[in-house]
Design an enzyme around this catalytic site. Structure first.
Site: not given
Length: 518
Positions: A116, A320
């Site tokens: 992440d 992202d």
């Protein structure tokens, strides 16, 4: 620290380490898309058929949750890899994130952890009070394990006096174990427990392969809530954010790798992450916007090219990897999509638009060819960010193409460059130089380009950021976030039973590395 680490020798994860030597100084692991053939085998082929409307609706549903959460925030040495394999796997059944196999402790225990870039804490299920089940029909062929400090001879307590302890106010004394409690901005999801330190096992990628162990501080996750009890990161999460306690920062502060890493997104869904990769002289790059309240990988876009039309617009966007489809707010969304639509030669699709998350979809011509307008973004400084695959092809259950869509979604107040716009690119997150780099790249190949120099005297801690107007928290937390550990050799502990299937060439590579270590 080993001599290999001191010399900035590249290190890579053991399971899927490539045989070819890499001149780059970084740690690496292979990446699989969540719908790749390998991943679908692991999870028992339960994913929606790739290319169907259900497939894209599922991905977009995850992105929608992330965007809605973001809108609520204020504003928009050497290469190393994990010793248990440098592949990462993007799994649809597990929260639509990329995963990698990490080994911790002595004897080592393996974990399939989510990667992440939007958070910093590294945690794994540990001495569980409330954790996801180790075995479940939802896991397919996977069986997970749990970490226990008492079962590892190299485990150490992290006390409240440690500078890595962010919750000292909750400590009873300086000598007690440091607690952590991370609340993620999705579905009341959290992880809590205590910080521990143990070895993470890595393997060098350059020259003769060598095992490197790095002491890493991470979360002994005793209580998980929300999505962590089911589909999202049931076996742990590894933060790649910009905080000083993120995994890349810890590896850099220990002298294991430079303060930079790269992620490669193959057009076939396979990829790789390389810790310590500082990029190459032939890459394009742009400065990172570093904001104190939102230390994410934020860049400035100054324009776009759609087909033959140039669009002059300025906005900032978060790069992202945890978002499937790029999402832009107006006016950029409308300008790009309308320009694209005006130049498409095919007719609008007659598919049921209610089942598709995209606004602009088209029918495949009778010739079966698809030739959409090209799209590229211009970043601050003039570098061109190519969008190699801006569309998605819609197929029926027999995999016959029946249409295609511009895979871009409208957002409110936040701009996200998602994974689909990174397809075919190697992205370098250079936190030391504060730049984002990229170039077209085959993720199966070794990058033989000349590497950018490494500053051996550089600090592993990111510079103090300035205040900024935009904030975005894809998986950001409101609590402490520790990370980092070393990787153990391919010798699973007696209790370890994580079962993954690899192709023969990869398996042989892992076996050879295992023998070399013994």
């Amino acid at each position: 620290m080993s001599a290999a680490a001191a010399a900035w020798v590249p290190v890579r994860i053991l399971f899927l380490a490539a045989v070819a030597a890499s001149a780059a100084e970084a740690l690496s692991l292979d990446v699989h898309h969540r719908y790749s053939a390998t991943v679908r085998e692991w999870v028992g082929h339960r994913a929606p058929p790739a290319g169907t409307a259900e497939y894209y609706a599922a991905l977009a549903g995850h992105d929608l949750r992330r965007r809605s959460l973001a809108a609520g925030a204020p504003g928009a040495g050497g290469e190393v890899a994990f010793a248990d394999g440098n592949d990462t796997y993007r799994l649809n059944d597990f929260g639509f994130l990329h995963y990698a196999v990490v080994a911790l402790g002595t004897p080592n225990v393996t974990f399939l952890v989510a990667l992440d870039t939007g958070s910093d804490l590294f945690w794994v299920p540990c001495d569980c009070i409330k954790c996801a089940p180790l075995v479940s029909p939802n896991y397919g062929n996977l069986k997970f394990d749990v970490y226990s400090p008492q079962k590892s001879s190299t485990s150490r307590k992290v006390t409240c006096s440690s500078n890595l302890c962010d919750q000292q106010s909750a400590c009873q004394s300086a000598s007690t174990s440091c607690p952590y409690n991370i609340e993620y901005l999705s579905d009341n999801t959290s992880s809590s427990g205590v910080l521990v330190e143990d070895l993470m096992y890595l393997i060098t990628e350059y020259g003769q392969s060598k095992i490197v162990t790095a002491p890493i501080t991470f979360g002994c996750g005793q209580v998980q809530t929300g999505s962590f009890l089911g589909s999202a990161a049931p076996n742990g999460l590894l933060g790649l954010g910009m905080d000083s306690k993120s995994v890349p920062s810890l590896l850099a502060s220990d002298g294991v790798a430079p303060n930079s890493f790269s992620m490669c997104f193959g057009e076939d869904g396979h990829g790789r992450i390389n810790f310590g990769d500082t990029g190459s002289s032939d890459q394009q790059e742009t400065p990172l916007n570093i904001y104190k309240q939102n230390p994410y990988y934020n860049i400035s876009i100054t324009g776009a090219m759609v087909g033959s039309k140039s669009i002059n617009a300025r906005f900032s966007a978060i790069v992202d990897s945890g978002t499937s489809f790029t999402a832009l707010s107006d006016p950029m969304y409308t300008e790009i999509t309308h320009s694209f639509n005006s130049q498409v030669q095919d007719k609008p699709s007659q598919l049921d638009s209610s089942s598709l998350p995209f606004e602009f979809c088209y029918s495949v011509s009778s010739k079966g060819t698809i030739n959409p307008p090209n799209i590229s973004l211009t970043a601050k400084g003039g570098s061109i960010f190519p969008v190699n695959d801006p569309i998605i092809t819609i197929t029926d259950t027999a995999s016959n193409p029946i249409g295609y869509c511009l895979a871009m979604m409208k957002s409110e107040g936040v701009n996200l460059i998602g994974e689909n716009f990174m397809s075919g690119l190697k992205i370098v997150f250079d936190r030391e130089r504060k730049v984002l780099g990229w170039k077209n790249f085959d993720c199966y190949s070794v990058d033989s380009s000349s590497n950018l120099p490494v500053n051996s005297n550089s600090s592993a801690v990111p510079p103090k950021p300035a205040m900024g107007p935009n904030s975005y928290t894809p998986e950001a937390t409101t609590g402490a976030s520790p990370n980092g550990n070393q990787v153990n050799v391919l010798q699973p502990s007696a209790s370890s039973s994580l079962k993954l299937h690899f192709n023969i060439s990869v398996f042989i590579t892992a076996a050879l590395l295992f023998i070399a270590i013994l």
